[in-house]
Design a protein around this motif. Structure first.
Motif, mmCIF file in Angstrom:
data_model
loop_
_atom_site.group_PDB
_atom_site.id
_atom_site.type_symbol
_atom_site.label_atom_id
_atom_site.label_comp_id
_atom_site.label_asym_id
_atom_site.label_seq_id
_atom_site.Cartn_x
_atom_site.Cartn_y
_atom_site.Cartn_z
ATOM 1 N N GLY A 143 5.119 -23.907 11.597
ATOM 2 C CA GLY A 143 6.112 -22.873 11.357
ATOM 3 C C GLY A 143 7.320 -23.073 12.244
ATOM 4 O O GLY A 143 7.328 -23.924 13.142
ATOM 5 N N ARG A 144 8.342 -22.274 11.993
ATOM 6 C CA ARG A 144 9.581 -22.379 12.757
ATOM 7 C C ARG A 144 9.688 -21.206 13.727
ATOM 8 O O ARG A 144 9.582 -20.037 13.320
ATOM 9 N N ALA A 145 9.906 -21.518 14.979
ATOM 10 C CA ALA A 145 10.148 -20.474 15.968
ATOM 11 C C ALA A 145 11.554 -19.924 15.769
ATOM 12 O O ALA A 145 12.537 -20.669 15.824
ATOM 13 N N THR A 146 11.650 -18.648 15.506
ATOM 14 C CA THR A 146 12.936 -18.037 15.175
ATOM 15 C C THR A 146 13.528 -17.211 16.311
ATOM 16 O O THR A 146 14.724 -16.917 16.299
ATOM 17 N N ALA A 147 12.700 -16.818 17.266
ATOM 18 C CA ALA A 147 13.204 -15.998 18.369
ATOM 19 C C ALA A 147 12.282 -16.158 19.574
ATOM 20 O O ALA A 147 11.101 -16.487 19.440
ATOM 21 N N ALA A 148 12.857 -15.901 20.746
ATOM 22 C CA ALA A 148 12.072 -15.946 21.988
ATOM 23 C C ALA A 148 12.655 -14.935 22.962
ATOM 24 O O ALA A 148 13.877 -14.758 23.031
ATOM 25 N N ARG A 149 11.756 -14.291 23.690
ATOM 26 C CA ARG A 149 12.226 -13.354 24.725
ATOM 27 C C ARG A 149 11.246 -13.348 25.879
ATOM 28 O O ARG A 149 10.066 -13.691 25.721
ATOM 29 N N GLN A 150 11.743 -12.948 27.034
ATOM 30 C CA GLN A 150 10.900 -12.845 28.220
ATOM 31 C C GLN A 150 10.141 -11.526 28.219
ATOM 32 O O GLN A 150 10.653 -10.496 27.774
ATOM 33 N N GLU A 151 8.920 -11.593 28.727
ATOM 34 C CA GLU A 151 8.121 -10.397 28.959
ATOM 35 C C GLU A 151 7.626 -10.437 30.394
ATOM 36 O O GLU A 151 7.806 -11.437 31.099
ATOM 37 N N ASP A 152 6.952 -9.365 30.835
ATOM 38 C CA ASP A 152 6.511 -9.296 32.225
ATOM 39 C C ASP A 152 5.579 -10.439 32.595
ATOM 40 O O ASP A 152 5.623 -10.960 33.712
ATOM 41 N N ASP A 153 4.720 -10.843 31.650
ATOM 42 C CA ASP A 153 3.721 -11.867 31.960
ATOM 43 C C ASP A 153 4.060 -13.220 31.349
ATOM 44 O O ASP A 153 3.209 -14.103 31.286
ATOM 45 N N GLY A 154 5.294 -13.396 30.875
ATOM 46 C CA GLY A 154 5.653 -14.691 30.315
ATOM 47 C C GLY A 154 6.689 -14.575 29.210
ATOM 48 O O GLY A 154 7.734 -13.944 29.400
ATOM 49 N N PHE A 155 6.354 -15.124 28.048
ATOM 50 C CA PHE A 155 7.323 -15.205 26.958
ATOM 51 C C PHE A 155 6.641 -14.870 25.631
ATOM 52 O O PHE A 155 5.453 -15.144 25.438
#
Length: 308
Positions: free
Chosen positions: A77-89
């Protein structure tokens, strides 16, 4: 589930990183759209250990099998978005799927802008080439067609004079070229044609020439394509706030391959480096080493070298 490492891109850099991280016994997932350069190149000619060359799809398949034996998981699949979270991404795949990981490697590569000729893809890496550093040797002392656009094609034609002077540059898109540069082309004995190509003339994976818009045929059994405007697939890095160069390549620390965002790495053609399969392997391996060090806490970042 949260993985130790998520790798976006299952090409040469991403797969090499997956193998290395698997050998560290980390939980690893590779998100692969399977439409990058390595899926199209029929033959890499300049890799150590493969004197007769090896195809990109074959190398990818071998690498994936090796990674999966080490417990690495793959998601098509295609990764369309990414964001940071408290424990990683958190990485979004397609419209719905989500992947969480403590560390992130972006190995999304570059998408070449290629003309829409049905006969082109079977010839890539066999008789039609993209990278002169990789495959200039394959046209040594041979008649070579450069299929391109404007000054991107002109620059390619001039670069190939290291191997051959029997060159015809066909400005397929008829984009403008400077008078001075065109004069330099002619001084090198390179023929210049400014008209569209109607179709490639091939036998299986072997180029025979091109049919031009005016109905004439230009013979040639080797060609390079150079259209410019390649798509540098760095959008995920941009979403995360990573530093990008003016040409949209991701800037990484030369030692660790980490981006300007802590715990986000990048490797392969999407970064600023020579766009070579062997270099991509090295990038992927180096990034994996430092991802591992960060996971086990054996990094003094003040000494390791990071981007500010």
């Amino acid at each position: 589930m949260i993985y130790d490492c998520a790798i976006v891109g299952g090409g040469i850099a991403g797969t090499q990183a997956a193998v290395q991280l698997g050998r560290y016994r980390h939980s690893v997932v590779v998100i692969d759209a399977a439409d990058g350069r390595s899926t199209m190149c029929r033959k890499y000619h300049n890799l150590l250990g493969f004197p007769d060359g090896i195809g990109g799809p074959e190398l990818r398949a071998i690498g994936r099998k090796q990674a999966e034996r080490l417990g690495v998981q793959y998601i098509r699949g295609r990764a369309t978005a990414a964001r940071q979270e408290d424990d990683g991404f958190l990485v979004t795949v397609g419209d719905l799927a989500e992947v969480r990981a403590r560390r992130l490697l972006i190995a999304t590569g570059v998408k070449d802008r290629l003309p829409d000729f049905p006969a082109l893809m079977p010839c890539l890496g066999i008789s039609v080439f993209v990278c002169p550093d990789c495959d200039g040797y394959e046209v040594a002392d041979r008649r070579t067609l450069v299929l391109g656009a404007g000054e991107a094609g002109l620059s390619m034609a001039l670069e190939l004079t290291h191997w051959t002077h029997n060159i015809v540059y066909i400005n397929h898109e008829m984009k403008p070229v400077s008078v001075d540069k065109l004069a330099g082309l002619i001084e090198q004995g390179i023929a210049y044609i400014e008209q569209p190509i109607r179709e490639l003339l091939t036998e299986d994976d072997r180029l025979k020439g091109v049919l031009l818009a005016d109905g004439s045929v230009m013979a040639g059994d080797r060609a390079f394509v150079a259209f410019g405007g390649n798509d540098v697939r760095s959008s995920l890095a941009g979403q995360l706030g990573a530093k990008l160069a003016g040409n949209r390549h991701i800037v990484v620390d030369p030692r660790t391959k980490m981006t300007s965002v802590r715990h986000v790495w990048a490797a392969g053609d999407v970064t600023l480096h020579s766009e070579q399969a062997a270099v991509a392997m090295g990038d992927g391996n180096q990034a994996a080493i430092w991802m591992h060090k960060s996971l086990i806490g054996h990094v003094n970042w003040s000494k390791a070298g990071t981007l500010s």
